[in-house]
Scaffold this motif. Structure first.
Motif, PDB file in Angstrom:
ATOM      1  N   TYR A 242     -15.837  -1.924  45.269  1.00  0.00           N
ATOM      2  CA  TYR A 242     -16.379  -2.426  45.938  1.00  0.00           C
ATOM      3  C   TYR A 242     -15.050  -3.463  46.597  1.00  0.00           C
ATOM      4  O   TYR A 242     -14.939  -4.509  46.101  1.00  0.00           O
ATOM      5  CB  TYR A 242     -17.474  -3.795  46.073  1.00  0.00           C
ATOM      6  N   LYS A 243     -14.719  -3.260  47.344  1.00  0.00           N
ATOM      7  CA  LYS A 243     -13.553  -3.856  47.915  1.00  0.00           C
ATOM      8  C   LYS A 243     -13.960  -5.014  49.658  1.00  0.00           C
ATOM      9  O   LYS A 243     -14.134  -4.078  50.645  1.00  0.00           O
ATOM     10  CB  LYS A 243     -12.421  -3.092  48.912  1.00  0.00           C
ATOM     11  N   LYS A 244     -13.782  -5.859  48.744  1.00  0.00           N
ATOM     12  CA  LYS A 244     -14.005  -6.786  50.269  1.00  0.00           C
ATOM     13  C   LYS A 244     -13.395  -7.120  51.031  1.00  0.00           C
ATOM     14  O   LYS A 244     -12.171  -7.554  50.239  1.00  0.00           O
ATOM     15  CB  LYS A 244     -15.030  -7.682  49.533  1.00  0.00           C
ATOM     16  N   GLU A 245     -12.956  -7.784  52.297  1.00  0.00           N
ATOM     17  CA  GLU A 245     -11.890  -7.901  53.054  1.00  0.00           C
ATOM     18  C   GLU A 245     -11.488  -9.571  52.557  1.00  0.00           C
ATOM     19  O   GLU A 245     -12.650 -10.135  52.440  1.00  0.00           O
ATOM     20  CB  GLU A 245     -12.441  -8.226  54.631  1.00  0.00           C
ATOM     21  N   ASN A 246     -10.536  -9.748  52.369  1.00  0.00           N
ATOM     22  CA  ASN A 246      -9.711 -11.251  51.714  1.00  0.00           C
ATOM     23  C   ASN A 246     -10.958 -11.430  50.627  1.00  0.00           C
ATOM     24  O   ASN A 246     -10.590 -12.774  50.375  1.00  0.00           O
ATOM     25  CB  ASN A 246      -9.721 -12.265  53.117  1.00  0.00           C
ATOM     26  N   GLN A 247     -11.047 -10.836  49.813  1.00  0.00           N
ATOM     27  CA  GLN A 247     -11.001 -11.433  48.375  1.00  0.00           C
ATOM     28  C   GLN A 247     -10.484  -9.826  47.198  1.00  0.00           C
ATOM     29  O   GLN A 247     -10.760  -8.747  47.794  1.00  0.00           O
ATOM     30  CB  GLN A 247     -12.795 -11.021  48.299  1.00  0.00           C
ATOM     31  N   PRO A 248     -10.965 -10.473  46.155  1.00  0.00           N
ATOM     32  CA  PRO A 248     -10.607 -10.322  45.188  1.00  0.00           C
ATOM     33  C   PRO A 248     -11.939  -8.698  45.062  1.00  0.00           C
ATOM     34  O   PRO A 248     -13.003  -8.560  45.315  1.00  0.00           O
ATOM     35  CB  PRO A 248     -10.888 -10.607  43.757  1.00  0.00           C
ATOM     36  N   VAL A 249     -11.212  -7.443  44.556  1.00  0.00           N
ATOM     37  CA  VAL A 249     -11.746  -6.481  44.689  1.00  0.00           C
ATOM     38  C   VAL A 249     -12.819  -6.337  43.243  1.00  0.00           C
ATOM     39  O   VAL A 249     -12.747  -6.913  41.702  1.00  0.00           O
ATOM     40  CB  VAL A 249     -10.937  -4.868  44.302  1.00  0.00           C
ATOM     41  N   GLU A 250     -14.114  -6.178  43.700  1.00  0.00           N
ATOM     42  CA  GLU A 250     -15.423  -6.310  42.982  1.00  0.00           C
ATOM     43  C   GLU A 250     -15.327  -4.975  41.191  1.00  0.00           C
ATOM     44  O   GLU A 250     -15.691  -3.791  42.443  1.00  0.00           O
ATOM     45  CB  GLU A 250     -16.902  -6.337  43.020  1.00  0.00           C
ATOM     46  N   SER A 251     -15.668  -4.584  40.411  1.00  0.00           N
ATOM     47  CA  SER A 251     -16.701  -3.883  39.961  1.00  0.00           C
ATOM     48  C   SER A 251     -17.872  -3.615  39.891  1.00  0.00           C
ATOM     49  O   SER A 251     -17.828  -4.617  39.114  1.00  0.00           O
ATOM     50  CB  SER A 251     -15.162  -3.540  38.498  1.00  0.00           C
ATOM     51  N   HIS A 252     -18.401  -2.305  39.428  1.00  0.00           N
ATOM     52  CA  HIS A 252     -19.796  -2.269  39.760  1.00  0.00           C
ATOM     53  C   HIS A 252     -20.127  -1.095  38.359  1.00  0.00           C
ATOM     54  O   HIS A 252     -19.396  -0.630  39.155  1.00  0.00           O
ATOM     55  CB  HIS A 252     -20.865  -2.122  40.711  1.00  0.00           C
ATOM     56  N   LYS A 253     -21.234  -1.625  38.108  1.00  0.00           N
ATOM     57  CA  LYS A 253     -21.994  -0.056  36.954  1.00  0.00           C
ATOM     58  C   LYS A 253     -23.036  -0.289  37.888  1.00  0.00           C
ATOM     59  O   LYS A 253     -24.361  -1.012  37.587  1.00  0.00           O
ATOM     60  CB  LYS A 253     -21.715  -0.929  35.830  1.00  0.00           C
ATOM     61  N   ARG A 254     -23.583   1.214  37.741  1.00  0.00           N
ATOM     62  CA  ARG A 254     -24.896   1.104  38.304  1.00  0.00           C
ATOM     63  C   ARG A 254     -25.692   2.749  37.934  1.00  0.00           C
ATOM     64  O   ARG A 254     -24.400   3.471  37.721  1.00  0.00           O
ATOM     65  CB  ARG A 254     -25.256   1.549  40.467  1.00  0.00           C
ATOM     66  N   GLU A 255     -26.974   3.025  37.561  1.00  0.00           N
ATOM     67  CA  GLU A 255     -27.301   4.147  36.721  1.00  0.00           C
ATOM     68  C   GLU A 255     -28.046   4.232  38.146  1.00  0.00           C
ATOM     69  O   GLU A 255     -28.629   3.785  39.089  1.00  0.00           O
ATOM     70  CB  GLU A 255     -28.741   4.119  36.042  1.00  0.00           C
ATOM     71  N   VAL A 256     -27.548   5.991  38.343  1.00  0.00           N
ATOM     72  CA  VAL A 256     -28.598   6.636  39.832  1.00  0.00           C
ATOM     73  C   VAL A 256     -29.024   7.781  39.521  1.00  0.00           C
ATOM     74  O   VAL A 256     -28.492   8.243  38.196  1.00  0.00           O
ATOM     75  CB  VAL A 256     -27.535   6.932  40.524  1.00  0.00           C
ATOM     76  N   TYR A 257     -29.951   8.364  39.206  1.00  0.00           N
ATOM     77  CA  TYR A 257     -30.842   9.188  38.886  1.00  0.00           C
ATOM     78  C   TYR A 257     -31.155   9.920  40.399  1.00  0.00           C
ATOM     79  O   TYR A 257     -31.300  10.040  41.477  1.00  0.00           O
ATOM     80  CB  TYR A 257     -32.469   8.453  39.005  1.00  0.00           C
ATOM     81  N   ASP A 258     -30.769  11.601  40.262  1.00  0.00           N
ATOM     82  CA  ASP A 258     -30.523  12.235  40.631  1.00  0.00           C
ATOM     83  C   ASP A 258     -31.414  13.792  40.608  1.00  0.00           C
ATOM     84  O   ASP A 258     -31.421  14.147  39.535  1.00  0.00           O
ATOM     85  CB  ASP A 258     -29.107  12.981  40.772  1.00  0.00           C
ATOM     86  N   ARG A 259     -32.692  13.546  41.457  1.00  0.00           N
ATOM     87  CA  ARG A 259     -33.924  14.281  41.380  1.00  0.00           C
ATOM     88  C   ARG A 259     -33.442  14.909  42.233  1.00  0.00           C
ATOM     89  O   ARG A 259     -34.578  16.095  42.188  1.00  0.00           O
ATOM     90  CB  ARG A 259     -35.552  13.860  41.267  1.00  0.00           C
ATOM     91  N   GLY A 260     -32.498  15.650  43.799  1.00  0.00           N
ATOM     92  CA  GLY A 260     -32.709  16.234  44.511  1.00  0.00           C
ATOM     93  C   GLY A 260     -33.651  15.570  44.949  1.00  0.00           C
ATOM     94  O   GLY A 260     -34.068  14.150  45.310  1.00  0.00           O
ATOM     95  N   ASN A 261     -33.797  16.544  46.916  1.00  0.00           N
ATOM     96  CA  ASN A 261     -34.145  15.481  47.420  1.00  0.00           C
ATOM     97  C   ASN A 261     -36.086  16.606  47.990  1.00  0.00           C
ATOM     98  O   ASN A 261     -35.811  17.802  47.595  1.00  0.00           O
ATOM     99  CB  ASN A 261     -33.479  16.261  49.286  1.00  0.00           C
ATOM    100  N   GLY A 262     -36.483  15.976  48.900  1.00  0.00           N
ATOM    101  CA  GLY A 262     -37.751  15.939  48.780  1.00  0.00           C
ATOM    102  C   GLY A 262     -38.320  16.687  50.343  1.00  0.00           C
ATOM    103  O   GLY A 262     -37.917  15.444  51.474  1.00  0.00           O
TER     104      GLY A 262
END
Length: 194
Positions: free
Chosen positions: A29-49
């Motif tokens: 995540y590149k924030k303006e005038n700040q160092p780049v932050e690295s993130h890890k997230r779990e994402v669940y994909d079950r399709g749209n409904g």
């Protein structure tokens, strides 16, 4: 669709594809005038409904469903039973086709037309699903089966026909706690559909 230039996905790792897809996504995540932050997230994909509130203006009724929902049972719902509007995954259909299909499978009503109300992310912090919300009028001439869902999908759905006032009061009493159902009942109230 224009991509966000501040986000760079660096890795997607499959954690599970047993029922649906669970990935761990690493991104910068590149924030303006700040160092780049690295993130890890779990994402669940079950399709749209898609989901629909069936309503009858003459009888001033709505059709809802009741079924067992394991995640709610695991998180404090003593019976695990939920009262909800008819809903299902799109599979390979568009939202309108899917909601008409699901309506017949779950409630036994065959609709010819539906009206889209809104599309929404229901849990945007962890689930990719877009849920398309509809309303549709029904009457007894549209009843083609008992509904209850498909045996192959082990849905075990109970079809409920309630007065709109009864259903709406179930939000306050805590008998209806499902977000899509609350949204559609509130939409019906605000728009004066019933």
């Amino acid at each position: 669709m224009r991509k966000n230039p501040e986000i760079e996905i660096t890795e997607t790792k499959l954690l599970s594809d047993n029922w649906y897809i669970l990935n761990r996504v690493t991104f910068n995540y590149k924030k303006e005038n700040q160092p780049v932050e690295s993130h890890k997230r779990e994402v669940y994909d079950r399709g749209n409904g898609a989901a629909i509130l069936l309503y009858n203006t003459t009888k001033k009724t709505v059709v809802l469903t009741r079924q067992f929902r394991l995640p709610t049972y695991l998180n404090g719902n003593k019976t695990g039973m939920m009262i909800e509007v008819c809903a299902g995954l799109l599979d390979k259909d568009n939202a309108e086709q899917a909601v008409i299909r699901e309506t017949e499978e779950e409630t036994g009503y065959r609709l010819n037309k539906v009206q889209k109300v809104i599309e929404t992310y229901m849990s945007p912090g962890s689930v990719t699903e877009i849920l398309y919300l509809f309303v549709g009028e029904y009457d007894e001439s549209m009843k083609v089966s008992e509904g209850g869902g498909l045996d192959a999908e082990q849905e075990n759905i109970e079809v409920l026909e309630l007065t709109f006032d009864e259903a709406y009061a179930m939000i306050e009493s805590g008998e209806i706690t499902d977000a899509k159902t609350i949204l559609l009942l509130q939409h019906a109230k605000i728009k004066g559909l019933i």
